[in-house]
Scaffold this motif. Structure first.
Motif, PDB file in Angstrom:
ATOM      1  N   GLY A 156      46.923  40.624  45.941  1.00  0.00           N
ATOM      2  CA  GLY A 156      46.840  41.167  46.713  1.00  0.00           C
ATOM      3  C   GLY A 156      46.981  43.069  46.253  1.00  0.00           C
ATOM      4  N   PRO A 157      47.612  43.659  46.576  1.00  0.00           N
ATOM      5  CA  PRO A 157      46.910  45.102  45.973  1.00  0.00           C
ATOM      6  C   PRO A 157      47.637  45.314  44.472  1.00  0.00           C
ATOM      7  N   THR A 213      37.594  42.877  48.920  1.00  0.00           N
ATOM      8  CA  THR A 213      37.289  42.401  47.316  1.00  0.00           C
ATOM      9  C   THR A 213      37.224  43.681  46.646  1.00  0.00           C
ATOM     10  N   ARG A 214      38.010  43.900  45.745  1.00  0.00           N
ATOM     11  CA  ARG A 214      37.710  45.564  44.826  1.00  0.00           C
ATOM     12  C   ARG A 214      37.864  45.028  43.949  1.00  0.00           C
ATOM     13  N   VAL A 215      36.763  45.284  43.437  1.00  0.00           N
ATOM     14  CA  VAL A 215      36.284  44.885  42.007  1.00  0.00           C
ATOM     15  C   VAL A 215      36.222  46.316  40.949  1.00  0.00           C
ATOM     16  N   GLN A 216      37.060  46.602  39.937  1.00  0.00           N
ATOM     17  CA  GLN A 216      37.354  47.429  38.848  1.00  0.00           C
ATOM     18  C   GLN A 216      36.665  47.098  37.647  1.00  0.00           C
ATOM     19  N   TYR A 217      36.049  47.940  37.089  1.00  0.00           N
ATOM     20  CA  TYR A 217      35.554  46.837  35.632  1.00  0.00           C
ATOM     21  C   TYR A 217      36.222  48.278  34.245  1.00  0.00           C
ATOM     22  N   TYR A 218      35.734  47.558  32.994  1.00  0.00           N
ATOM     23  CA  TYR A 218      36.412  48.419  31.962  1.00  0.00           C
ATOM     24  C   TYR A 218      35.979  47.475  31.005  1.00  0.00           C
ATOM     25  N   ARG A 219      34.204  48.418  30.473  1.00  0.00           N
ATOM     26  CA  ARG A 219      33.695  47.378  29.787  1.00  0.00           C
ATOM     27  C   ARG A 219      32.952  48.298  29.537  1.00  0.00           C
ATOM     28  N   MET A 258      37.273  42.890  33.617  1.00  0.00           N
ATOM     29  CA  MET A 258      37.096  43.087  35.024  1.00  0.00           C
ATOM     30  C   MET A 258      38.966  42.752  36.087  1.00  0.00           C
ATOM     31  N   PHE A 259      38.769  43.754  37.262  1.00  0.00           N
ATOM     32  CA  PHE A 259      39.739  43.519  37.867  1.00  0.00           C
ATOM     33  C   PHE A 259      39.373  43.113  39.014  1.00  0.00           C
ATOM     34  N   LEU A 260      39.655  42.361  39.702  1.00  0.00           N
ATOM     35  CA  LEU A 260      39.746  41.112  41.196  1.00  0.00           C
ATOM     36  C   LEU A 260      41.117  41.764  42.359  1.00  0.00           C
ATOM     37  N   GLU A 261      40.460  42.546  43.502  1.00  0.00           N
ATOM     38  CA  GLU A 261      42.030  42.958  44.022  1.00  0.00           C
ATOM     39  C   GLU A 261      41.870  43.056  45.122  1.00  0.00           C
ATOM     40  N   GLN A 262      42.261  41.632  45.277  1.00  0.00           N
ATOM     41  CA  GLN A 262      42.213  41.278  47.252  1.00  0.00           C
ATOM     42  C   GLN A 262      42.979  42.319  48.362  1.00  0.00           C
ATOM     43  N   ARG A 263      42.361  43.400  48.246  1.00  0.00           N
ATOM     44  CA  ARG A 263      42.903  44.281  49.031  1.00  0.00           C
ATOM     45  C   ARG A 263      43.432  43.992  50.349  1.00  0.00           C
ATOM     46  N   SER A 264      42.647  42.587  51.406  1.00  0.00           N
ATOM     47  CA  SER A 264      42.505  42.260  52.576  1.00  0.00           C
ATOM     48  C   SER A 264      41.617  41.124  52.726  1.00  0.00           C
TER      49      SER A 264
END
Length: 316
Positions: free
Chosen positions: A19-20, A99-105, A89-95
């Motif tokens: 989820g968010p 799916t939204r992905v944020q990277y910290y690399r 990386m963070f994967l967020e199941q927004r709906s």
């Protein structure tokens, strides 16, 4: 023992939420990385796979190595880096459909890959070297090692599979084209989605024209991934298409890597083009119908599980 598949790149830790993220949804930890996904997919089907990269000495780096070893992927050539952290990386199941992905690399251990890291593993040989367009986008040294590996493997007669795998967050299309077009000249197999073909050929040409150009340049097989419409393969013998295996899709992350792993497995097994495409489609179906980058990929004994299945099937 010489591996069937040798690949290299950055393996990261993926933190997934159902989820968010902003609401504090619990996270689960997974292994992520296009090249390691392919190595795992190939290893699960009984082939020898080796992955090379730079891994931090932090706890996340230990997790990466533990997961790869558990999957039977060779990691003897991996270098440890005490000065840099593991990429996250963070994967967020927004709906249900997004799916939204944020990277910290940025500045990660994996991005510091250099030629010396790959000298010994590549000198030991492999039946196939697998490259992606992600690694050369990570840093100057990662780009250098990718180009060096392609040239060295080509000169040694090792076939090369190049998955274009364009990531807009890492570099522009112009920068990618400048690197990937000459890189493609060393490949025997090129894998790309329809909107990535212009990165390895004439940006003004249509799909058949780009494929024909690549075949004239010495590429043996050009595979075009078409998403829900399957895939198309170009060779000097003509064009062949394969449809998808009908499943309920729940997570498309890692589907392209699964397709590549299935295709390469078929190549290692000596299957004809039709057989390789069918296996690629089968692994893609397993990937999209299970959550995670590679968790749902099948073992060899499970390859036939989706044959003629119906929705909601229960095997007793």
């Amino acid at each position: 023992m010489t591996p069937d598949l040798l690949t290299f790149g950055e393996a990261m830790v993926s933190m997934r939420s159902a989820g968010p993220l902003a609401t504090g949804t619990p996270l689960s930890m997974h292994l992520a990385g296009a090249e390691s996904n392919v190595a795992i997919g190939v290893a699960r089907l009984g082939h020898r796979a080796a992955w090379v990269g730079r891994v931090s000495t932090d706890e996340f780096g230990e997790y990466v190595l533990r997961q790869l070893r558990a999957e039977g992927v060779g990691v003897d050539g991996v270098s440890r880096d005490a000065e840099r952290q593991t990429g996250l990386m963070f994967l967020e199941q927004r709906s249900a459909d997004l799916t939204r992905v944020q990277y910290y690399r940025a500045g990660s251990a994996g991005s510091a890959l250099r030629v010396d890291d790959l000298r010994a593993p590549l000198a030991a040989g492999a039946r196939m070297l697998h490259l992606t367009g992600i690694t050369p986008a990570l840093s100057d040294t990662a780009r250098e090692v990718t180009c060096w590996a392609a040239e060295t493997a080509d000169a040694a007669g090792i076939p090369i599979c190049l998955d274009v795998n364009y990531r807009a967050r890492l570099w522009s299309r112009e920068a990618a084209r400048e690197v990937l077009t000459p890189l493609a000249a060393h490949a025997s197999t090129i894998i790309a989605s329809a909107d990535e073909l212009d990165l390895v050929g004439d940006p003004g040409a249509d799909e058949p024209a780009v494929a024909a150009e690549l075949l004239r340049r010495g590429v043996e097989t050009v595979l075009v991934k078409l998403g829900a419409d399957g895939a198309r393969a170009y060779t000097v013998d003509g064009v062949e298409e394969v449809g998808v295996v009908s499943v309920t899709a729940v997570d498309t992350v890692g589907a392209g890597d699964a397709f590549t792993a299935g295709y390469l497995s078929g190549w290692f097994d000596g299957l004809d083009l039709t057989g390789r495409l069918r296996r690629a489609a089968t692994l893609g179906a397993f990937a999209v119908s299970t959550r995670g980058d590679c968790e749902g990929l099948p073992r060899r004994a499970e390859l036939a599980l989706l044959d003629g299945h119906e929705a909601g099937s229960v095997l007793r």
